[in-house]
Design an enzyme around this catalytic site. Structure first.
Site, PDB file in Angstrom:
ATOM      1  N   GLU A   1       8.795   1.322  -7.648  1.00  0.00           N
ATOM      2  CA  GLU A   1       7.779   0.613  -8.438  1.00  0.00           C
ATOM      3  C   GLU A   1       8.506  -0.421  -9.292  1.00  0.00           C
ATOM      4  O   GLU A   1       9.602  -0.156  -9.772  1.00  0.00           O
ATOM      5  CB  GLU A   1       7.025   1.580  -9.370  1.00  0.00           C
TER       6      GLU A   1
ATOM      7  N   THR B   1       4.127  -0.999  -6.072  1.00  0.00           N
ATOM      8  CA  THR B   1       4.767  -0.124  -5.088  1.00  0.00           C
ATOM      9  C   THR B   1       5.479  -0.934  -4.009  1.00  0.00           C
ATOM     10  O   THR B   1       4.844  -1.748  -3.331  1.00  0.00           O
ATOM     11  CB  THR B   1       3.700   0.779  -4.446  1.00  0.00           C
TER      12      THR B   1
ATOM     13  N   CYS C   1       6.925   8.255  -1.267  1.00  0.00           N
ATOM     14  CA  CYS C   1       5.983   7.158  -1.046  1.00  0.00           C
ATOM     15  C   CYS C   1       6.684   6.117  -0.188  1.00  0.00           C
ATOM     16  O   CYS C   1       7.710   5.577  -0.581  1.00  0.00           O
ATOM     17  CB  CYS C   1       5.579   6.563  -2.395  1.00  0.00           C
TER      18      CYS C   1
ATOM     19  N   GLU D   1       2.255   9.324  -9.679  1.00  0.00           N
ATOM     20  CA  GLU D   1       1.544   8.411  -8.776  1.00  0.00           C
ATOM     21  C   GLU D   1       0.236   9.043  -8.310  1.00  0.00           C
ATOM     22  O   GLU D   1      -0.769   8.350  -8.118  1.00  0.00           O
ATOM     23  CB  GLU D   1       2.424   8.032  -7.588  1.00  0.00           C
TER      24      GLU D   1
ATOM     25  N   HIS E   1      -7.348   2.615  -0.722  1.00  0.00           N
ATOM     26  CA  HIS E   1      -6.121   3.248  -1.207  1.00  0.00           C
ATOM     27  C   HIS E   1      -6.384   4.682  -1.670  1.00  0.00           C
ATOM     28  O   HIS E   1      -5.489   5.531  -1.620  1.00  0.00           O
ATOM     29  CB  HIS E   1      -5.457   2.407  -2.303  1.00  0.00           C
TER      30      HIS E   1
ATOM     31  N   TYR F   1      -4.390   8.277  -0.073  1.00  0.00           N
ATOM     32  CA  TYR F   1      -3.756   9.417  -0.739  1.00  0.00           C
ATOM     33  C   TYR F   1      -4.121  10.749  -0.086  1.00  0.00           C
ATOM     34  O   TYR F   1      -3.425  11.745  -0.287  1.00  0.00           O
ATOM     35  CB  TYR F   1      -4.144   9.434  -2.232  1.00  0.00           C
TER      36      TYR F   1
ATOM     37  N   CYS G   1      -0.958  10.461   2.652  1.00  0.00           N
ATOM     38  CA  CYS G   1       0.462  10.442   2.257  1.00  0.00           C
ATOM     39  C   CYS G   1       0.834  11.641   1.399  1.00  0.00           C
ATOM     40  O   CYS G   1       1.854  12.290   1.634  1.00  0.00           O
ATOM     41  CB  CYS G   1       0.793   9.133   1.541  1.00  0.00           C
TER      42      CYS G   1
ATOM     43  N   CYS H   1       1.565   1.041   2.659  1.00  0.00           N
ATOM     44  CA  CYS H   1       0.103   1.156   2.787  1.00  0.00           C
ATOM     45  C   CYS H   1      -0.644   0.139   1.928  1.00  0.00           C
ATOM     46  O   CYS H   1      -1.763  -0.250   2.273  1.00  0.00           O
ATOM     47  CB  CYS H   1      -0.355   2.543   2.387  1.00  0.00           C
TER      48      CYS H   1
END
Ligand code: SF4
Ligand code: FE
Length: 490
Positions: A257, A190, A99, A455, A292, A296, A299, A103
């Site tokens: 995180e 994040t 990650c 995640e 978001h 996903y 990513c 973003c």
């Protein structure tokens, strides 16, 4: 200004960010062995913007200033921009297998931009103009910004104002002529330590009784009263081992995180973008989450590409690459991964302009995208573990493979024994086999499992959050009408 990765890392040193780990203050978080891989990962989003072959994905002309900026700071101007966002994220996932954190800020910019416009239209407030000024500054400085939404929430059966401890949702505790004072915390943030700034948003739709919780604002990472407590990850202390390399699986990159605490933080009015307009909290949450959930579909697909490659290499090194079931498993992994990508592209292609002019994704398709992400990566790692074999979790340490401690009757060492019994097929060295199996261990069970597995489950909202949105957007009544028309029901 487009920063390079190295300039980005240097810029973090200038901040006075307050970070705690294992009960102690971390004085130099930039060089901390457990934190640095996550910083390197964000740095990739800067370096790729300087690579001419990725210029079209990584950079774009700002809609605010006309200057060339990093796409991570952009307001999407078309469905094509939305598609390019997903492609950029797939690329960054492919280069880091982690990650890369940047973003959340991008998704917050786009959600706050459109929501402030509509808030101002109803209330005659000036949030939109303030936010535009703020975003110009972000673009100009090429900052990484944490998009902070999730509150601790305490007793989930109770509204924010009904909690025994009122700080379990972040709230306004004071308003004066200069600004507001806020208190509370944001969970699993994040890349928060690696960010220059934080944009804070409400965590859910608020009612009038909870209007002190309907707040959106931006603060620098080192603002007075703000600190972070690092969230540890599985096998994270391996990063502190001397000469840690092969056993880390992914030495260079990782995710991050942490808990961000706001201990009575003052925010001047020019950085406040919502203050008690509770009827717009739902819109902001829905839009941010929508973006978001689209993210996903990019990513995690990029990370999936690396996992499929690693599983195929493991099969090569085990000499199992010709087995038909192995080939079929690689096909299945590819099918699952590309299905996620289809969802990311589809919700982007169906994007539409908001009243403020930037583009919003198709909400139903973005929620379907993220719902699939809560499942398919688990199946992909299951297949990767199947192909890799048990050695991925039973292999001795890298130190053993290099050890010159004699153990055999003929004087042979622990290193000799490891080299002999863990030999790969003729296409690879023992070390290459070690490396690929450790990479898979890291992604399936180690520190990177935080980013690829859990995640995928909970990031951008847990599965049930998407099911609520799918229920809202699914138009069951419309579908009933279709069935009635064909079945001849009046
Ligand atoms: Fe970006 Fe994916 Fe990390 Fe979210 S989980 S910040 S979309 S890389
Ligand atoms: Fe996330």
């Amino acid at each position: 200004m487009l920063m390079t990765g190295a300039q980005y890392i240097e810029s973090l040193r200038k901040l006075n960010t307050r970070v705690y780990m294992f009960g102690e203050k971390v004085d130099n978080f930039v060089d901390h062995p457990m934190i640095r891989p996550s910083i390197n990962c964000v740095a990739v989003t800067y370096d790729l913007a300087h690579d001419p072959q990725y210029a079209d994905l990584m950079t774009v002309k700002s809609s605010l200033t006309g200057k060339t900026i990093n796409r991570f700071g952009h307001l999407h101007q078309s469905a094509d921009d939305l598609r390019k966002k997903v492609k950029m994220q797939r690329l960054c996932g492919q280069k880091t297998a982690s990650c890369f954190q940047r973003c959340v800020g991008m998704d917050a910019f786009n959600a706050v931009f459109s929501t402030t416009y509509e808030t101002d239209k109803k209330y005659g407030t000036e949030y939109h103009a303030r936010f535009k000024k703020y975003l110009e500054m972000v673009q100009e400085n090429d900052w990484t910004v944490d998009g902070a939404m999730t509150d601790p929430k305490g007793d989930r059966s109770k509204a924010p104002s009904a909690q025994e401890d009122k700080d379990l949702f972040l709230r306004i505790v004071e308003k004066n002529d200069k600004g507001i004072v806020v208190r509370g915390a944001k969970c699993h943030q994040t890349g928060c330590i690696n960010s220059h700034e934080h944009i804070v948003m409400p965590t859910q739709t608020m009612t009038e009784a909870d209007k002190e919780y309907a707040v959106c604002f931006a603060v620098p990472s080192d603002v007075e009263g703000l600190f972070m407590i690092y969230g540890r990850q599985s096998c994270d202390t391996r990063k502190k081992e001397p000469n840690a390399d092969i056993d880390l699986g992914n030495k260079e990159y990782g995710g991050q995180e942490a808990l961000v605490v706001f201990d009575n933080v003052f925010v001047p009015w020019e950085r406040v973008f919502m203050c008690e307009e509770y009827d717009f909290s739902g819109m902001l949450v829905e839009r941010f989450a929508g973006y978001h959930r689209q993210s996903y579909g990019g990513c995690k697909v990029g990370v999936g590409d690396v996992i499929i490659g690693a599983a195929a290499l493991a099969a090569d090194y085990n000499g199992a690459n010709k087995a038909s079931h192995v080939k079929d498993k690689l096909i299945e992994m590819t099918h699952l991964n590309e299905t996620l990508y289809c969802c990311g592209i589809a919700c982007s292609a169906e994007g539409y302009p908001t009243e403020a002019g930037n583009y919003q994704i198709d909400l139903l398709l973005a929620n379907v995208c993220k719902q699939n992400v809560t499942r398919f990566p688990y199946e992909i790692v299951r297949l990767a573990e199947d192909i890799a074999g048990g050695l991925m979790v039973t292999m001795p340490s890298a130190v053993d493979f290099k050890s010159d401690t004699p153990v055999l009757k003929d004087g042979g060492t622990i290193g000799d024994v490891c080299q002999k019994y863990f030999k790969a097929s003729p296409v690879a060295s023992t070390e290459d086999r070690q490396r690929i199996l450790r990479f898979l261990e890291n992604i399936c069970l180690g520190s990177s499992a935080v980013g690829y597995r859990t995640e995928s489950m909970h990031g951008a909202g847990s599965p049930q959050a998407q099911r609520i949105m799918i229920a809202r957007q699914g138009n069951i009544e419309g579908k009933k009408a279709l069935a009635k028309a064909i079945a001849g029901i009046k």
